[in-house]
Design a protein around this motif. Structure first.
Motif, PDB file in Angstrom:
ATOM      1  N   LYS A  31       1.110  -4.234 -11.188  1.00 25.63           N
ATOM      2  CA  LYS A  31       0.522  -3.022 -11.779  1.00 25.63           C
ATOM      3  C   LYS A  31      -0.824  -3.355 -12.437  1.00 25.63           C
ATOM      4  O   LYS A  31      -1.784  -2.605 -12.325  1.00 25.63           O
ATOM      5  CB  LYS A  31       1.466  -2.443 -12.840  1.00 25.63           C
ATOM      6  N   GLN A  32      -0.849  -4.485 -13.141  1.00 26.69           N
ATOM      7  CA  GLN A  32      -2.102  -4.897 -13.772  1.00 26.69           C
ATOM      8  C   GLN A  32      -3.200  -5.030 -12.716  1.00 26.69           C
ATOM      9  O   GLN A  32      -4.327  -4.589 -12.914  1.00 26.69           O
ATOM     10  CB  GLN A  32      -1.932  -6.245 -14.493  1.00 26.69           C
ATOM     11  N   TRP A  33      -2.838  -5.631 -11.600  1.00 25.78           N
ATOM     12  CA  TRP A  33      -3.845  -5.822 -10.544  1.00 25.78           C
ATOM     13  C   TRP A  33      -4.236  -4.497  -9.916  1.00 25.78           C
ATOM     14  O   TRP A  33      -5.386  -4.269  -9.602  1.00 25.78           O
ATOM     15  CB  TRP A  33      -3.300  -6.779  -9.470  1.00 25.78           C
ATOM     16  N   LEU A  34      -3.236  -3.662  -9.713  1.00 26.19           N
ATOM     17  CA  LEU A  34      -3.564  -2.350  -9.150  1.00 26.19           C
ATOM     18  C   LEU A  34      -4.567  -1.653 -10.057  1.00 26.19           C
ATOM     19  O   LEU A  34      -5.541  -1.056  -9.596  1.00 26.19           O
ATOM     20  CB  LEU A  34      -2.297  -1.496  -8.987  1.00 26.19           C
ATOM     21  N   GLU A  35      -4.329  -1.789 -11.359  1.00 22.23           N
ATOM     22  CA  GLU A  35      -5.244  -1.107 -12.259  1.00 22.23           C
ATOM     23  C   GLU A  35      -6.639  -1.715 -12.184  1.00 22.23           C
ATOM     24  O   GLU A  35      -7.641  -0.999 -12.212  1.00 22.23           O
ATOM     25  CB  GLU A  35      -4.706  -1.148 -13.695  1.00 22.23           C
TER      26      GLU A  35
ATOM     27  N   ARG B 108       0.799  -1.221   0.000  1.00 21.80           N
ATOM     28  CA  ARG B 108       0.000   0.000   0.000  1.00 21.80           C
ATOM     29  C   ARG B 108       0.837   1.279   0.000  1.00 21.80           C
ATOM     30  O   ARG B 108       0.444   2.271  -0.563  1.00 21.80           O
ATOM     31  CB  ARG B 108      -0.967  -0.014   1.182  1.00 21.80           C
ATOM     32  N   HIS B 109       2.007   1.258   0.633  1.00 24.33           N
ATOM     33  CA  HIS B 109       2.791   2.495   0.717  1.00 24.33           C
ATOM     34  C   HIS B 109       3.884   2.578  -0.333  1.00 24.33           C
ATOM     35  O   HIS B 109       4.669   3.521  -0.324  1.00 24.33           O
ATOM     36  CB  HIS B 109       3.380   2.656   2.116  1.00 24.33           C
ATOM     37  N   ARG B 110       3.917   1.573  -1.199  1.00 23.45           N
ATOM     38  CA  ARG B 110       4.948   1.643  -2.251  1.00 23.45           C
ATOM     39  C   ARG B 110       4.499   2.535  -3.395  1.00 23.45           C
ATOM     40  O   ARG B 110       3.308   2.694  -3.650  1.00 23.45           O
ATOM     41  CB  ARG B 110       5.240   0.231  -2.791  1.00 23.45           C
ATOM     42  N   ARG B 111       5.498   3.100  -4.083  1.00 21.85           N
ATOM     43  CA  ARG B 111       5.176   3.844  -5.298  1.00 21.85           C
ATOM     44  C   ARG B 111       4.626   2.853  -6.311  1.00 21.85           C
ATOM     45  O   ARG B 111       5.174   1.765  -6.489  1.00 21.85           O
ATOM     46  CB  ARG B 111       6.432   4.478  -5.910  1.00 21.85           C
ATOM     47  N   ALA B 112       3.578   3.253  -6.993  1.00 21.82           N
ATOM     48  CA  ALA B 112       2.987   2.354  -7.985  1.00 21.82           C
ATOM     49  C   ALA B 112       4.006   2.010  -9.062  1.00 21.82           C
ATOM     50  O   ALA B 112       4.011   0.905  -9.599  1.00 21.82           O
ATOM     51  CB  ALA B 112       1.756   3.009  -8.606  1.00 21.82           C
ATOM     52  N   GLY B 113       4.875   2.943  -9.361  1.00 25.16           N
ATOM     53  CA  GLY B 113       5.877   2.725 -10.397  1.00 25.16           C
ATOM     54  C   GLY B 113       6.869   1.636 -10.035  1.00 25.16           C
ATOM     55  O   GLY B 113       7.543   1.080 -10.907  1.00 25.16           O
TER      56      GLY B 113
ATOM     57  N   LEU C 100       6.093  -1.201  -8.607  1.00 23.50           N
ATOM     58  CA  LEU C 100       5.479  -2.526  -8.584  1.00 23.50           C
ATOM     59  C   LEU C 100       5.929  -3.337  -9.793  1.00 23.50           C
ATOM     60  O   LEU C 100       6.372  -2.788 -10.807  1.00 23.50           O
ATOM     61  CB  LEU C 100       3.952  -2.395  -8.630  1.00 23.50           C
ATOM     62  N   SER C 101       5.780  -4.662  -9.664  1.00 23.05           N
ATOM     63  CA  SER C 101       6.077  -5.517 -10.823  1.00 23.05           C
ATOM     64  C   SER C 101       4.966  -5.351 -11.850  1.00 23.05           C
ATOM     65  O   SER C 101       3.911  -4.786 -11.559  1.00 23.05           O
ATOM     66  CB  SER C 101       6.145  -6.975 -10.378  1.00 23.05           C
ATOM     67  N   HIS C 102       5.230  -5.871 -13.032  1.00 22.76           N
ATOM     68  CA  HIS C 102       4.264  -5.716 -14.117  1.00 22.76           C
ATOM     69  C   HIS C 102       2.893  -6.281 -13.734  1.00 22.76           C
ATOM     70  O   HIS C 102       1.862  -5.633 -13.879  1.00 22.76           O
ATOM     71  CB  HIS C 102       4.801  -6.423 -15.364  1.00 22.76           C
TER      72      HIS C 102
END
Lengths: 372, 248, 529
Positions: free
Chosen positions: B155-159, B143-148, B150-152
């Motif tokens: 990122k897909q899941w975050l989206e 949660r506190h990490r920069r989105a940039g 994250l692994s690929h």
């Protein structure tokens, strides 16, 4: 994002420094080792006004992703509004002794004050115009530009066209703003002689107060949820649209706010330097303001203030010591900062302060998403 | 099928770029709560179809009717998003310098106007909702990490999480498993099925195994219009589909 | 009718050359000896019309108060130094000053003298002087000049001068109270055919004319106005084309670097400036070492400017730009810094003041086309701009470098994957754009001051062109440059130069609202990066 420590340090340095200089200027005898000569007061006052312009640029560039190449226009408009008030205060003390008309109008053979000069004899009206004129111009321009999704270098170029058009316009005598010579020979500001040392010292402290206020306001804006949206717009504008945000409204709000901040900076600048003329509109000035921000560190707010003071101090020193080298130095600064120091001086501080394992601060990297 | 069940109705949509017809009289009906897979070779018009639905591209002719009679072709992206249509891009697009938490916060359904966001404070309800989504998309630790950073796949899941935060009625997902490992692909299929419990989903995909795993109705696009429609088994036996797509 | 009259007069003069004229002159000289001012005035007019070889000297003497009369009614000219000559022959004469009394003049006579002198110049040996004289008579609108005009017309060999004389004759006739209506109508037509602002003003000042003449004059004025409008339109188009071609030259290179590389080069104006200084240096060098072919200096300067600016461009790309790809706003700032450095460098090398760049003889002067004035230097610049444009288009279309450039524009990754060395293409593209800017500098050195600030004056305009035209292709740039040039020049007479420019800038700001990517944007997927 912008830590409390940096915030407090910025406020303390700006306000404390200004008060200290003012006190040393006013309450030490001229011969004393501690005495601060009046020209330093005027100079620092000028730097602080430039810092307001820098803050305004950082707000839209660092957080909104809009590179403004015409922000000095808002600064100059605020300055002209203040200059018009100061002109009206001259009264019969002008060369021609005309109570109603400023000297340049008498010289041009004008018989009556143009309508847009009315009201400027009142300080409150002038102060309102300092805010309103840049705000309205920014609103119209921004509404047109952002609504049609003009972005990136195109936007930058039309901001430059805007200030260039204003530059040409204000050079014209028929505009009624003193043409080439601008507005000058001021006497009083709200009843105090504008050249007197106590007035200058007060103006310095006032500038510091306004700068701190603007800094806090800008900090509030960028740290609010609004600021998070704005940064998202800066990096990935189209994505915010699919989330249901209207980037144009966000940009417009921050753009108008920024224009007002620049206008106030210009208004405080004019009584301290004693003149406002069309050269303030020149595109080169606006681009210089951008480099102040780049030097200090884009997207850090404190960096904008730092950069404005540093670069202008350098300019003062260079132009008196090595005038022919100043443009080399300024040019080298532009190239050097963009190539070697993309995060500016604040980036250097941060790099030293950053402990291993902690994530770099959000706005640190000039985001790749900026590319249009 | 009654009209009330129809969520989205594309009617004769045509889009051309410089003479090239990306969509050619495309018609498609999507029911409320349905999950649909859209497949087709490159240039079949899959992404353009998404662009038209979300307002990024205006069609030359045709209409896109959402729910009971809203023509999406008259609206722009934010207005369409506000109607409850969420979109995930082919390339994961998150707000890289901001934290995972802030990404979700920005996506949360709510007032999108500047005057609200200037004064908005995180409410307890918002926090709870973000926590819940973090669980759903398996990112509570990040949660506190920069989105940039994250692994690929993350990122897909975050989206996808951001899409969920939007609480859309219809989700458009463009190639969600491109570049994912097999395990991640499986988890993603799981996730989409879970999402489909409460909302309609359109998935554009190349990965046939993934489409088969989803087990939903498939629409095959070819040269900007529908070539075939039905179950995965039905379309994979369609000779035209085999010719243009599977046979290659 | 008038023409018949003139022909008749001509015939008379032709058939009776020597004696008739001589007689006229004698009578005129006699009239000058009269005590009546009226006779003297008539004498002056008659003398001027007589064609007497010394008519001009005599009238000039009368004007200067140097014409004297002896008791026996013989005229003498006495100079300030006291020397006396006989007026009619110019032979020196020994006459005591006491025997002479001056021929007196009044205002009426002075008027006649002025007109007569004007008329006499109609016979000057130099065609240009005769043309000038005809114009002077035209403007004076003096009926007294009619006889002289008729004589001059009869003997005028130059068609152009003769036409001017006819026009002057027509004007004078319109102000001759006793002229016939038919002649007047013909005169109005002559003026209408002339069709310029002078003719219009003459027609506008007619008084006391008959109904038919007044109506003809009114119609003629309308026709002339329409005609004048057309010419001023054409002149504006020419100025606009000229400005547009300058903008095109300045912007073409920018369009290449921006279009192909997405790089905004704020130092582009300095490449133009360097091109202008290359011209200056070339001229200095040729003056010193190759004076024989000095007239061809621009032909040397153009390739030199291209090479020098191009090499500087490649150097800039290799050392600066390539570190900033994908960051257009940073590129903008860095190249701005570079422009400051280049300006200051040139200022340190050549000084801050303007440098004199010569215009070769073959580019000087102007030609007239109807009411249009076309200066040769601007004509050549228009031509040059289009040659450069054609060369650029050909280079992009037919050379392998052009093919690769276009490939990189359309899809950089794909081009790289196909084995095109994109960094090398980038450097060459930047060099090409800068080289074109250098050639623009050669052209600008012919019409503008060569100073370190030269580039700054054009950079904003060039950007406007690129923004207006769109970055996709050179046609957009061309159309953008010409449109902006012409719009600018059309607004100038209406709004003034500065205000016109402001209006153009505002129009452009509004235009970009409608078309945020210019007139010819890149379309499709490629544009959506």
């Amino acid at each position: 994002m912008i830590s409390h420590r940096v915030t407090l340090l910025t406020l303390a340095l700006v306000f404390g420094g200004a008060v200290l200089l003012a006190v040393l200027n006013q309450f030490t005898p001229p011969g004393s080792a501690l005495h601060v000569p009046p020209y330093v007061i005027a100079l620092v006052g000028k730097y602080l006004c430039f810092a307001m312009l820098a803050l305004a640029v950082d707000l839209v560039w660092g957080f909104g992703g809009i590179l403004p190449l015409g922000h000095a226009a808002f600064f100059a408009l605020g300055g002209y509004a203040m200059g018009m008030y100061l002109m009206r205060q001259i009264g019969t003390r002008g060369v021609y002794g005309n109570a109603m008309l400023p000297d340049f109008m008498v010289f041009l053979g004008w018989k009556a004050l143009p309508w847009y000069w009315s009201g400027f004899e009142w300080f409150a009206f002038a102060a309102l115009m300092v805010v309103l004129v840049p705000a309205v111009l920014a609103l119209v321009f921004g509404w047109l530009a952002f609504r049609s999704r003009v972005t990136g270098v195109y936007l930058s170029i039309i901001t430059q066209a805007l200030t260039y058009a204003l530059l040409l316009a204000f050079f014209r005598n028929d505009m009624g703003f003193g043409g080439n010579n601008g507005l000058t020979d001021f006497k009083d500001i709200v009843g105090f002689p504008v050249q007197a040392d106590p007035t200058r010292a007060s103006l310095l402290v006032l500038s510091a107060l306004f700068l701190c206020g603007q800094f806090l306001l800008a900090r509030f804006v960028v740290m609010s949820r609004f600021g998070k949206v704005l940064i998202a717009v800066r990096d990935t504008e189209s994505r915010t649209r699919f989330l249901g945000y209207r980037p144009e409204s966000y940009k417009l709000v921050v753009w108008v706010l920024s224009a007002i901040m620049a206008g106030i900076g210009g208004a405080l600048y004019v009584p301290q330097v004693g003149i406002i003329n069309p050269s303030e509109f020149s595109p080169a000035n606006s681009i210089e303001a951008v480099i102040w921000v780049a030097v200090g560190g884009r997207g850090t707010l404190s960096g904008a203030i730092l950069g404005a003071v540093l670069v202008n101090f350098g300019k003062t020193w260079f132009t008196s010591a090595l005038p022919e080298l100043w443009l080399f130095a300024l040019g080298a600064l532009f190239i050097g900062v963009t190539l070697l120091l993309p995060e500016g001086v604040m980036g250097l501080f941060r790099a030293r302060a950053a402990k291993p394992g902690t994530a770099p601060e959000a706005e640190a990297a000039p985001a790749k998403g900026m590319v249009t | 099928m009654t009209e009330a069940d129809t969520l989205l109705y594309l009617d004769g949509v045509t889009v051309s770029f410089d003479g090239f017809r990306a969509l050619n009289g495309l018609s498609l009906v999507l029911e409320e709560g349905e999950m649909r897979a859209v497949i087709g070779p490159n240039g079949a018009g899959k992404t353009t179809m998404m662009d038209v639905i979300t307002g990024k591209t205006r069609p030359d002719t045709g209409s896109v009717i959402y729910q009971a009679g809203t023509d999406l072709t008259k609206l722009d992206e934010p207005a369409i998003a506000a109607l409850g249509i969420g979109r995930k891009f082919q390339k994961p697009t998150v707000f890289e310098p901001q934290t995972v938490w802030d990404n979700l916060l920005l996506a949360l359904a709510g007032d999108r106007r500047p005057k609200f966001s200037l004064w908005a404070r995180e409410s307890a309800a918002e926090r709870a909702r973000i926590e819940q989504i973090l669980e759903t998309v398996r990112l509570p630790e990040q949660r506190h990490r920069r989105a940039g950073d994250l692994s690929h796949g993350q990122k897909q899941w975050l989206e996808i999480g951001m899409l969920l935060a939007q609480e859309p009625r219809l989700l458009l997902v463009d190639e969600p498993v491109a570049g994912m490992t097999d395990a991640e692909t499986e988890q993603t299929a799981e996730l989409l099925r879970e999402i489909n419990l409460t909302r309609a989903v359109v998935v554009v995909e190349h990965d046939m195994a993934f489409v088969r795993a989803l087990g939903v109705k498939v629409t095959v696009l070819h040269e900007g219009s529908v070539l075939s429609e039905g179950s995965i088994d039905h379309v994979s036996e369609d000779p035209r589909v085999i010719e243009v797509y599977l046979g290659r | 009718m008038f023409r018949w009259l003139a022909l008749a007069l001509l015939a008379v003069l032709w058939l009776a050359p020597g004696p008739g004229r001589a007689q006229l002159a004698d009578e005129a000289l006699t009239a000058l000896t009269s005590t009546s001012f009226n006779s003297i005035r008539e004498g002056v007019e008659a003398l001027a019309a007589s064609g007497h070889p010394r008519a001009q000297s005599i009238i000039l003497a009368l004007q200067a108060g140097k014409l004297f009369l002896r008791g026996d009614k013989v005229l003498f000219i006495k100079d300030e130094d006291g020397s006396v000559i006989e007026a009619a022959t110019g032979a020196a004469a020994d006459v005591p000053a006491s025997a002479l009394k001056p021929v007196r003049v009044n205002n009426a006579v002075r008027g006649a003298i002025d007109a007569a002198l004007g008329a006499l110049r109609l016979f000057a040996p130099d065609a240009a002087a005769r043309l000038q004289a005809a114009e002077a008579v035209f403007r004076s609108r003096d009926p007294a000049a009619l006889p002289a005009l008729q004589r001059a017309m009869a003997s005028e060999p130059d068609a152009k001068v003769k036409r001017r004389m006819e026009q002057a004759h027509a004007t004078a006739l319109l102000f001759l109270p006793e002229a016939k209506e038919s002649d007047r109508l013909a005169a109005v037509m002559t003026l209408r055919a002339r069709g310029d602002i002078e003719a219009r003003s003459t027609l506008g000042n007619l008084t006391g004319q008959t109904q038919a003449v007044a109506e003809a004059a009114a119609t003629a004025i309308t026709a002339i106005d329409r005609n004048l409008q057309l010419w001023s339109l054409l002149q504006s188009v020419f100025y606009g084309l000229s400005l547009g071609s300058v903008l095109l030259l300045a912007a073409a290179g920018l369009a290449i670097t921006f279009g192909v590389m997405g790089v905004i080069n704020m130092a582009h104006g300095e490449m133009v400036m360097i091109g202008a200084y290359v011209t200056f240096v070339t001229q200095q060098a040729m003056k010193a070492y190759l004076p024989g072919i000095y007239q061809a200096n621009l032909l040397f300067a153009i390739p030199l400017a291209f090479i020098v600016a191009g090499l500087i461009g490649i150097a800039i790309e290799r050392t600066l730009i390539r570190w900033l790809y994908g960051r257009p706003l940073e590129t903008l700032l860095a190249t701005w810094g570079l422009s400051l450095v280049l300006q200051q460098a040139v200022r340190s090398l050549f000084g801050a003041s303007n440098r004199d760049v010569d215009t070769p003889a073959w580019m000087s002067g102007a030609t007239e086309l109807g009411s249009l004035t076309l200066t040769w230097n601007r004509m050549y610049i228009i031509l040059f701009a289009f040659l450069v444009l054609a060369a650029l288009m050909a280079a992009l279309r037919y050379t392998s470098l052009g093919l690769r450039m276009r490939a990189v524009t359309q899809n950089r990754q794909m081009a790289a994957a196909m084995g095109i060395r994109t960094p090398w293409i980038d450097a060459l593209t930047f060099g090409l754009g800068s080289g074109v800017a250098g050639m623009a500098g050669v052209a600008l050195s012919q019409i503008d001051n060569v100073s370190p600030n030269l580039g700054q004056n054009y950079i904003i305009d060039s950007f406007m062109v690129v923004v207006f035209g769109g970055v996709g292709n050179l046609w957009g740039t061309t159309l953008g440059a010409l449109t902006l040039g012409i719009v600018n020049k059309f607004l100038e007479p209406v709004a003034g130069a500065v205000l016109g420019k402001i209006v153009v800038l505002i129009l452009l700001i509004l235009f970009i609202q409608r078309r945020p990517r210019g007139m010819f944007p890149l379309k499709g997927r490629a544009a959506e990066t």
